[in-house]
Design an enzyme around this catalytic site. Structure first.
Site, PDB file in Angstrom:
ATOM      1  N   ASN A 119       8.090  -5.619  -0.580  1.00 45.05           N
ATOM      2  CA  ASN A 119       8.017  -4.513   0.369  1.00 45.05           C
ATOM      3  C   ASN A 119       6.551  -4.451   0.781  1.00 45.05           C
ATOM      4  O   ASN A 119       5.723  -3.898   0.056  1.00 45.05           O
ATOM      5  CB  ASN A 119       8.460  -3.199  -0.267  1.00 45.05           C
ATOM      6  CG  ASN A 119       8.441  -2.057   0.746  1.00 45.05           C
ATOM      7  OD1 ASN A 119       7.837  -2.173   1.819  1.00 45.05           O
ATOM      8  ND2 ASN A 119       9.082  -0.959   0.400  1.00 45.05           N
TER       9      ASN A 119
ATOM     10  N   HIS B 193      12.516  -2.846   2.883  1.00 49.08           N
ATOM     11  CA  HIS B 193      11.922  -1.550   3.225  1.00 49.08           C
ATOM     12  C   HIS B 193      12.875  -0.464   2.748  1.00 49.08           C
ATOM     13  O   HIS B 193      14.094  -0.564   2.970  1.00 49.08           O
ATOM     14  CB  HIS B 193      11.691  -1.415   4.737  1.00 49.08           C
ATOM     15  CG  HIS B 193      10.702  -2.405   5.255  1.00 49.08           C
ATOM     16  ND1 HIS B 193       9.345  -2.216   5.155  1.00 49.08           N
ATOM     17  CD2 HIS B 193      10.874  -3.624   5.832  1.00 49.08           C
ATOM     18  CE1 HIS B 193       8.721  -3.256   5.670  1.00 49.08           C
ATOM     19  NE2 HIS B 193       9.624  -4.135   6.079  1.00 49.08           N
TER      20      HIS B 193
ATOM     21  N   PRO C 211       0.794  -1.228   0.000  1.00 50.53           N
ATOM     22  CA  PRO C 211       0.000   0.000   0.000  1.00 50.53           C
ATOM     23  C   PRO C 211       0.828   1.281   0.000  1.00 50.53           C
ATOM     24  O   PRO C 211       1.814   1.391   0.734  1.00 50.53           O
ATOM     25  CB  PRO C 211      -0.808  -0.106   1.302  1.00 50.53           C
ATOM     26  CG  PRO C 211      -0.884  -1.563   1.586  1.00 50.53           C
ATOM     27  CD  PRO C 211       0.374  -2.170   1.042  1.00 50.53           C
ATOM     28  N   ASN C 212       0.393   2.206  -0.823  1.00 49.59           N
ATOM     29  CA  ASN C 212       0.936   3.574  -0.909  1.00 49.59           C
ATOM     30  C   ASN C 212       2.287   3.679  -1.620  1.00 49.59           C
ATOM     31  O   ASN C 212       2.789   4.781  -1.822  1.00 49.59           O
ATOM     32  CB  ASN C 212       1.023   4.232   0.485  1.00 49.59           C
ATOM     33  CG  ASN C 212      -0.335   4.294   1.153  1.00 49.59           C
ATOM     34  OD1 ASN C 212      -1.267   4.853   0.580  1.00 49.59           O
ATOM     35  ND2 ASN C 212      -0.474   3.707   2.320  1.00 49.59           N
TER      36      ASN C 212
ATOM     37  N   ARG D 186      12.588   4.774  12.940  1.00 51.15           N
ATOM     38  CA  ARG D 186      11.416   5.646  12.805  1.00 51.15           C
ATOM     39  C   ARG D 186      10.469   5.441  14.002  1.00 51.15           C
ATOM     40  O   ARG D 186      10.928   5.120  15.087  1.00 51.15           O
ATOM     41  CB  ARG D 186      10.745   5.347  11.456  1.00 51.15           C
ATOM     42  CG  ARG D 186      11.687   5.620  10.272  1.00 51.15           C
ATOM     43  CD  ARG D 186      11.006   5.373   8.957  1.00 51.15           C
ATOM     44  NE  ARG D 186       9.858   6.259   8.792  1.00 51.15           N
ATOM     45  CZ  ARG D 186       8.899   6.058   7.866  1.00 51.15           C
ATOM     46  NH1 ARG D 186       8.986   5.033   7.028  1.00 51.15           N
ATOM     47  NH2 ARG D 186       7.898   6.892   7.772  1.00 51.15           N
TER      48      ARG D 186
ATOM     49  N   ALA E  87       3.029  -0.877   4.985  1.00 51.21           N
ATOM     50  CA  ALA E  87       2.435  -0.938   6.329  1.00 51.21           C
ATOM     51  C   ALA E  87       1.917  -2.333   6.677  1.00 51.21           C
ATOM     52  O   ALA E  87       1.814  -2.683   7.862  1.00 51.21           O
ATOM     53  CB  ALA E  87       1.310   0.079   6.449  1.00 51.21           C
TER      54      ALA E  87
ATOM     55  N   TYR F  80      11.282   8.741   1.577  1.00 54.08           N
ATOM     56  CA  TYR F  80      11.285   7.700   0.533  1.00 54.08           C
ATOM     57  C   TYR F  80      11.999   8.121  -0.748  1.00 54.08           C
ATOM     58  O   TYR F  80      12.103   7.311  -1.666  1.00 54.08           O
ATOM     59  CB  TYR F  80       9.838   7.281   0.227  1.00 54.08           C
ATOM     60  CG  TYR F  80       9.127   6.708   1.432  1.00 54.08           C
ATOM     61  CD1 TYR F  80       9.544   5.511   2.005  1.00 54.08           C
ATOM     62  CD2 TYR F  80       8.061   7.383   2.026  1.00 54.08           C
ATOM     63  CE1 TYR F  80       8.914   4.990   3.130  1.00 54.08           C
ATOM     64  CE2 TYR F  80       7.420   6.870   3.155  1.00 54.08           C
ATOM     65  CZ  TYR F  80       7.854   5.678   3.698  1.00 54.08           C
ATOM     66  OH  TYR F  80       7.230   5.155   4.810  1.00 54.08           O
TER      67      TYR F  80
ATOM     68  N   ARG G 281       5.346  10.949  -2.197  1.00 56.54           N
ATOM     69  CA  ARG G 281       5.004  10.687  -0.802  1.00 56.54           C
ATOM     70  C   ARG G 281       6.232  10.895   0.099  1.00 56.54           C
ATOM     71  O   ARG G 281       7.246  10.217  -0.070  1.00 56.54           O
ATOM     72  CB  ARG G 281       4.566   9.222  -0.734  1.00 56.54           C
ATOM     73  CG  ARG G 281       4.406   8.664   0.617  1.00 56.54           C
ATOM     74  CD  ARG G 281       4.289   7.149   0.548  1.00 56.54           C
ATOM     75  NE  ARG G 281       3.988   6.652   1.868  1.00 56.54           N
ATOM     76  CZ  ARG G 281       4.190   5.409   2.263  1.00 56.54           C
ATOM     77  NH1 ARG G 281       4.674   4.516   1.422  1.00 56.54           N
ATOM     78  NH2 ARG G 281       3.905   5.056   3.475  1.00 56.54           N
TER      79      ARG G 281
ATOM     80  N   GLU H  30      12.346  -9.594   2.369  1.00 54.62           N
ATOM     81  CA  GLU H  30      11.519  -8.419   2.677  1.00 54.62           C
ATOM     82  C   GLU H  30      12.398  -7.175   2.586  1.00 54.62           C
ATOM     83  O   GLU H  30      13.519  -7.159   3.115  1.00 54.62           O
ATOM     84  CB  GLU H  30      10.930  -8.559   4.087  1.00 54.62           C
ATOM     85  CG  GLU H  30      10.096  -7.356   4.499  1.00 54.62           C
ATOM     86  CD  GLU H  30       9.274  -7.616   5.761  1.00 54.62           C
ATOM     87  OE1 GLU H  30       8.636  -8.680   5.868  1.00 54.62           O
ATOM     88  OE2 GLU H  30       9.280  -6.727   6.635  1.00 54.62           O
TER      89      GLU H  30
HETATM   90  C1  DQA Z   1       8.065   1.064   4.162  1.00 56.58           C
HETATM   91  C2  DQA Z   1       8.068   1.326   5.671  1.00 56.58           C
HETATM   92  C3  DQA Z   1       6.682   1.123   6.255  1.00 56.58           C
HETATM   93  O1  DQA Z   1       6.691   1.381   7.659  1.00 56.58           O
HETATM   94  C4  DQA Z   1       5.687   2.052   5.622  1.00 56.58           C
HETATM   95  O2  DQA Z   1       4.388   1.785   6.093  1.00 56.58           O
HETATM   96  C5  DQA Z   1       5.734   2.034   4.128  1.00 56.58           C
HETATM   97  C6  DQA Z   1       7.018   1.899   3.456  1.00 56.58           C
HETATM   98  C7  DQA Z   1       9.426   1.374   3.514  1.00 56.58           C
HETATM   99  O3  DQA Z   1       9.627   0.950   2.392  1.00 56.58           O
HETATM  100  O4  DQA Z   1      10.259   2.041   4.125  1.00 56.58           O
HETATM  101  O5  DQA Z   1       4.710   2.227   3.473  1.00 56.58           O
HETATM  102  O6  DQA Z   1       7.783  -0.307   3.933  1.00 56.58           O
END
Ligand code: DQA
Length: 142
Positions: free
Chosen positions: A74, A100, A10-11, A107, A77, A23, A18, A98
């Protein structure tokens, strides 16, 4: 040729717009371009999926995993709470890395816990787009 699934949660479709201080300013399309270049170098095939919904991500993984050699995900959330995604990754029995983009340990407190990480061979966090490329190198060696 080995085929890997590259899944973004998501996102992550908003990459570049964003919270760029966290990011970065490069988009999801830029990320996919960098992964395609690496895939050519490693002589592997990659298939991408980005979803804002847990169910559609799980459906994609269930459908595509049988024809794949590994998963780079990735979960965004979803990493912090999705036991359904954890169960899915466990059930597929493929090597999972995985990733990130940001360092989830540097954070907010709630980000430092990943429930999906337990289903992964390893987690790369905080190295930006490079994390995905390192994950590809690892999976290629398997
Ligand atoms: C994320 C870190 C997560 O906490 C966050 O919700 C994201 C992006 C990252 O790539 O740093 O959406 O996965």
């Amino acid at each position: 040729m080995k085929r890997f699934l590259v899944v973004n949660g998501p996102n992550l479709n908003l990459l570049g717009k964003r919270e760029p201080h966290i990011y970065g300013t490069r988009s999801l399309a830029d990320l996919m371009d960098a992964i395609r270049v690496k895939a050519e170098e490693l002589k592997v095939q990659v298939d991408f999926f980005q979803g804002n919904d847990e169910g559609e991500i799980i459906d994609f993984l269930q459908k595509e995993a049988p024809a794949s050699a590994g998963i780079i995900i990735n979960p965004a959330a979803l990493a912090h709470y999705s036991l359904a995604l954890f169960d899915c990754l466990q059930a597929l029995a493929l090597p999972v890395v995985e990733v990130h983009i940001s360092n989830i340990h540097a954070r907010e407190e709630f980000r430092s816990k990943s429930v999906t990480a337990r289903a992964a061979r390893g987690v790369i966090t905080g190295l930006g787009f490079t994390g995905y490329l390192l994950a590809m190198e690892y999976l290629t060696e398997q």
